[in-house]
Write a protein that holds these residues in place. Structure first.
Motif, PDB file in Angstrom:
ATOM      1  N   LYS A 117       0.832  -1.212   0.000  1.00  0.00           N
ATOM      2  CA  LYS A 117       0.000   0.000   0.000  1.00  0.00           C
ATOM      3  C   LYS A 117       0.863   1.257   0.000  1.00  0.00           C
ATOM      4  O   LYS A 117       0.570   2.224  -0.687  1.00  0.00           O
ATOM      5  N   ALA A 118       1.922   1.226   0.791  1.00  0.00           N
ATOM      6  CA  ALA A 118       2.798   2.388   0.920  1.00  0.00           C
ATOM      7  C   ALA A 118       3.848   2.466  -0.188  1.00  0.00           C
ATOM      8  O   ALA A 118       4.448   3.511  -0.406  1.00  0.00           O
ATOM      9  N   LYS A 119       4.113   1.329  -0.835  1.00  0.00           N
ATOM     10  CA  LYS A 119       5.152   1.229  -1.862  1.00  0.00           C
ATOM     11  C   LYS A 119       6.532   1.593  -1.297  1.00  0.00           C
ATOM     12  O   LYS A 119       7.326   2.289  -1.942  1.00  0.00           O
ATOM     13  N   LEU A 120       6.781   1.105  -0.083  1.00  0.00           N
ATOM     14  CA  LEU A 120       8.047   1.324   0.618  1.00  0.00           C
ATOM     15  C   LEU A 120       8.530  -0.003   1.176  1.00  0.00           C
ATOM     16  O   LEU A 120       7.794  -0.989   1.192  1.00  0.00           O
ATOM     17  N   LEU A 121       9.761  -0.013   1.688  1.00  0.00           N
ATOM     18  CA  LEU A 121      10.282  -1.166   2.402  1.00  0.00           C
ATOM     19  C   LEU A 121      10.041  -0.979   3.895  1.00  0.00           C
ATOM     20  O   LEU A 121      10.114   0.144   4.404  1.00  0.00           O
ATOM     21  N   ALA A 122       9.771  -2.058   4.594  1.00  0.00           N
ATOM     22  CA  ALA A 122       9.591  -2.009   6.045  1.00  0.00           C
ATOM     23  C   ALA A 122      10.951  -1.814   6.714  1.00  0.00           C
ATOM     24  O   ALA A 122      11.962  -2.389   6.287  1.00  0.00           O
ATOM     25  N   ARG A 123      10.970  -1.014   7.761  1.00  0.00           N
ATOM     26  CA  ARG A 123      12.214  -0.789   8.504  1.00  0.00           C
ATOM     27  C   ARG A 123      12.632  -2.095   9.172  1.00  0.00           C
ATOM     28  O   ARG A 123      11.848  -2.710   9.895  1.00  0.00           O
ATOM     29  N   SER A 124      13.852  -2.509   8.917  1.00  0.00           N
ATOM     30  CA  SER A 124      14.321  -3.773   9.467  1.00  0.00           C
ATOM     31  C   SER A 124      15.836  -3.854   9.430  1.00  0.00           C
ATOM     32  O   SER A 124      16.497  -3.046   8.770  1.00  0.00           O
ATOM     33  N   VAL A 125      16.362  -4.851  10.157  1.00  0.00           N
ATOM     34  CA  VAL A 125      17.801  -5.113  10.192  1.00  0.00           C
ATOM     35  C   VAL A 125      17.987  -6.626  10.202  1.00  0.00           C
ATOM     36  O   VAL A 125      17.285  -7.340  10.921  1.00  0.00           O
ATOM     37  N   TYR A 126      18.937  -7.081   9.397  1.00  0.00           N
ATOM     38  CA  TYR A 126      19.315  -8.497   9.368  1.00  0.00           C
ATOM     39  C   TYR A 126      20.803  -8.621   9.619  1.00  0.00           C
ATOM     40  O   TYR A 126      21.582  -7.755   9.213  1.00  0.00           O
ATOM     41  N   VAL A 127      21.187  -9.721  10.260  1.00  0.00           N
ATOM     42  CA  VAL A 127      22.589 -10.127  10.317  1.00  0.00           C
ATOM     43  C   VAL A 127      22.644 -11.494   9.645  1.00  0.00           C
ATOM     44  O   VAL A 127      21.886 -12.403   9.992  1.00  0.00           O
ATOM     45  N   ILE A 128      23.537 -11.603   8.663  1.00  0.00           N
ATOM     46  CA  ILE A 128      23.685 -12.810   7.860  1.00  0.00           C
ATOM     47  C   ILE A 128      25.089 -13.372   8.073  1.00  0.00           C
ATOM     48  O   ILE A 128      26.069 -12.626   8.078  1.00  0.00           O
ATOM     49  N   LYS A 129      25.153 -14.694   8.228  1.00  0.00           N
ATOM     50  CA  LYS A 129      26.448 -15.377   8.278  1.00  0.00           C
ATOM     51  C   LYS A 129      26.297 -16.709   7.564  1.00  0.00           C
ATOM     52  O   LYS A 129      25.339 -17.438   7.801  1.00  0.00           O
ATOM     53  N   SER A 130      27.242 -17.001   6.679  1.00  0.00           N
ATOM     54  CA  SER A 130      27.250 -18.258   5.912  1.00  0.00           C
ATOM     55  C   SER A 130      25.912 -18.501   5.214  1.00  0.00           C
ATOM     56  O   SER A 130      25.414 -19.627   5.173  1.00  0.00           O
ATOM     57  N   GLY A 131      25.326 -17.432   4.700  1.00  0.00           N
ATOM     58  CA  GLY A 131      24.081 -17.553   3.964  1.00  0.00           C
ATOM     59  C   GLY A 131      22.843 -17.764   4.811  1.00  0.00           C
ATOM     60  O   GLY A 131      21.763 -17.996   4.292  1.00  0.00           O
ATOM     61  N   GLU A 132      22.975 -17.660   6.133  1.00  0.00           N
ATOM     62  CA  GLU A 132      21.848 -17.862   7.047  1.00  0.00           C
ATOM     63  C   GLU A 132      21.525 -16.569   7.789  1.00  0.00           C
ATOM     64  O   GLU A 132      22.430 -15.810   8.160  1.00  0.00           O
ATOM     65  N   ILE A 133      20.255 -16.351   8.030  1.00  0.00           N
ATOM     66  CA  ILE A 133      19.829 -15.218   8.853  1.00  0.00           C
ATOM     67  C   ILE A 133      20.057 -15.613  10.310  1.00  0.00           C
ATOM     68  O   ILE A 133      19.435 -16.553  10.800  1.00  0.00           O
ATOM     69  N   ILE A 134      20.967 -14.919  10.981  1.00  0.00           N
ATOM     70  CA  ILE A 134      21.222 -15.231  12.390  1.00  0.00           C
ATOM     71  C   ILE A 134      20.584 -14.207  13.327  1.00  0.00           C
ATOM     72  O   ILE A 134      20.569 -14.399  14.533  1.00  0.00           O
ATOM     73  N   TYR A 135      20.067 -13.142  12.756  1.00  0.00           N
ATOM     74  CA  TYR A 135      19.357 -12.126  13.539  1.00  0.00           C
ATOM     75  C   TYR A 135      18.466 -11.351  12.593  1.00  0.00           C
ATOM     76  O   TYR A 135      18.868 -11.024  11.477  1.00  0.00           O
ATOM     77  N   SER A 136      17.259 -11.052  13.041  1.00  0.00           N
ATOM     78  CA  SER A 136      16.381 -10.166  12.280  1.00  0.00           C
ATOM     79  C   SER A 136      15.562  -9.335  13.244  1.00  0.00           C
ATOM     80  O   SER A 136      15.177  -9.804  14.317  1.00  0.00           O
ATOM     81  N   GLU A 137      15.354  -8.109  12.869  1.00  0.00           N
ATOM     82  CA  GLU A 137      14.460  -7.217  13.595  1.00  0.00           C
ATOM     83  C   GLU A 137      13.612  -6.499  12.560  1.00  0.00           C
ATOM     84  O   GLU A 137      14.132  -5.732  11.742  1.00  0.00           O
ATOM     85  N   ILE A 138      12.328  -6.792  12.575  1.00  0.00           N
ATOM     86  CA  ILE A 138      11.376  -6.130  11.689  1.00  0.00           C
ATOM     87  C   ILE A 138      10.550  -5.228  12.602  1.00  0.00           C
ATOM     88  O   ILE A 138       9.870  -5.714  13.500  1.00  0.00           O
ATOM     89  N   LEU A 139      10.643  -3.939  12.408  1.00  0.00           N
ATOM     90  CA  LEU A 139       9.957  -3.019  13.312  1.00  0.00           C
ATOM     91  C   LEU A 139       8.488  -2.896  12.941  1.00  0.00           C
ATOM     92  O   LEU A 139       8.155  -2.546  11.813  1.00  0.00           O
ATOM     93  N   SER A 140       7.631  -3.186  13.899  1.00  0.00           N
ATOM     94  CA  SER A 140       6.191  -3.098  13.631  1.00  0.00           C
ATOM     95  C   SER A 140       5.731  -1.636  13.574  1.00  0.00           C
ATOM     96  O   SER A 140       4.742  -1.327  12.918  1.00  0.00           O
ATOM     97  N   GLU A 141       6.444  -0.751  14.237  1.00  0.00           N
ATOM     98  CA  GLU A 141       6.162   0.692  14.158  1.00  0.00           C
ATOM     99  C   GLU A 141       7.240   1.307  13.272  1.00  0.00           C
ATOM    100  O   GLU A 141       8.411   1.371  13.663  1.00  0.00           O
ATOM    101  N   ILE A 142       6.832   1.751  12.105  1.00  0.00           N
ATOM    102  CA  ILE A 142       7.779   2.199  11.084  1.00  0.00           C
ATOM    103  C   ILE A 142       8.559   3.452  11.491  1.00  0.00           C
ATOM    104  O   ILE A 142       9.622   3.735  10.954  1.00  0.00           O
ATOM    105  N   THR A 143       8.062   4.197  12.476  1.00  0.00           N
ATOM    106  CA  THR A 143       8.736   5.429  12.888  1.00  0.00           C
ATOM    107  C   THR A 143       9.763   5.193  14.000  1.00  0.00           C
ATOM    108  O   THR A 143      10.389   6.150  14.448  1.00  0.00           O
ATOM    109  N   GLN A 144       9.947   3.946  14.435  1.00  0.00           N
ATOM    110  CA  GLN A 144      10.922   3.648  15.486  1.00  0.00           C
ATOM    111  C   GLN A 144      12.262   3.231  14.887  1.00  0.00           C
ATOM    112  O   GLN A 144      12.311   2.637  13.810  1.00  0.00           O
ATOM    113  N   GLU A 145      13.336   3.539  15.616  1.00  0.00           N
ATOM    114  CA  GLU A 145      14.663   3.116  15.207  1.00  0.00           C
ATOM    115  C   GLU A 145      14.905   1.670  15.637  1.00  0.00           C
ATOM    116  O   GLU A 145      14.356   1.212  16.635  1.00  0.00           O
ATOM    117  N   PRO A 146      15.753   0.959  14.893  1.00  0.00           N
ATOM    118  CA  PRO A 146      16.075  -0.414  15.279  1.00  0.00           C
ATOM    119  C   PRO A 146      16.997  -0.451  16.498  1.00  0.00           C
ATOM    120  O   PRO A 146      17.543   0.580  16.911  1.00  0.00           O
TER     121      PRO A 146
END
Length: 162
Positions: A117-146
């Motif tokens: 609807k917004a045509k934007l990306l959701a605010r989030s952070v990933y940490v990847i190691k050896s092709g695997e997601i080892i950490y993810s934070e998807i912020l449910s409130e788009i105006t908050q910092e990770p």
């Protein structure tokens, strides 16, 4: 997952949070192709909706400083702003890090982060190691910092010591 903006429902997504990190290739500000699978581990991917907003600017500046201080970590910042918008902002703010444009929403679709609807990306952070997601934070409130410290702690703990 419901994404809110100032507490009001903004959009809904089904983000990837664990498992294999889908490989992707996007173009950086120097028009070079950057492919996830070709980067050194660990990798922090900072995703933000619009470089020209205050929280996105804070997020990008914070990870820019972290990238300068943590050479053993590969850092990527991704938004669906055009490369021109990103380059203009980086020049004005003195930011010198790898920023990728997902203007066609390829990354956003792969990771389930594109807000239709917004045509934007959701605010989030990933940490990847050896092709695997080892950490993810998807912020449910788009105006908050990770949680910068948590992402950096996970990435630092994933650095191979030799």
């Amino acid at each position: 997952m419901i994404i809110t903006r100032h507490g009001e429902v903004f959009d809904e997504i089904n983000p990837l949070t664990t498992g294999a990190a889908p490989d992707f290739q996007l173009t950086d500000l120097a028009n070079h192709k950057v492919k996830l699978s070709e980067l050194a581990d660990p990798i922090i991917i900072s995703i933000f909706p619009d470089i020209n907003t205050s929280v996105c600017a804070l997020q990008t500046k914070h990870f820019n400083v972290a990238a300068a201080e943590n050479k053993a970590i590969s850092f990527l910042s991704i938004s669906n702003n055009t490369p021109e918008e990103q380059a203009t902002w980086c020049a004005a703010e003195g930011v010198d890090m790898t920023i990728l444009s997902d203007a066609k929403n390829e990354f956003g679709d792969l990771y389930g982060l594109f807000l239709p609807k917004a045509k934007l990306l959701a605010r989030s952070v990933y940490v990847i190691k050896s092709g695997e997601i080892i950490y993810s934070e998807i912020l449910s409130e788009i105006t908050q910092e990770p949680d910068y410290d948590k992402a950096l702690a996970v990435a630092n703990a994933a650095i191979d010591t030799k």
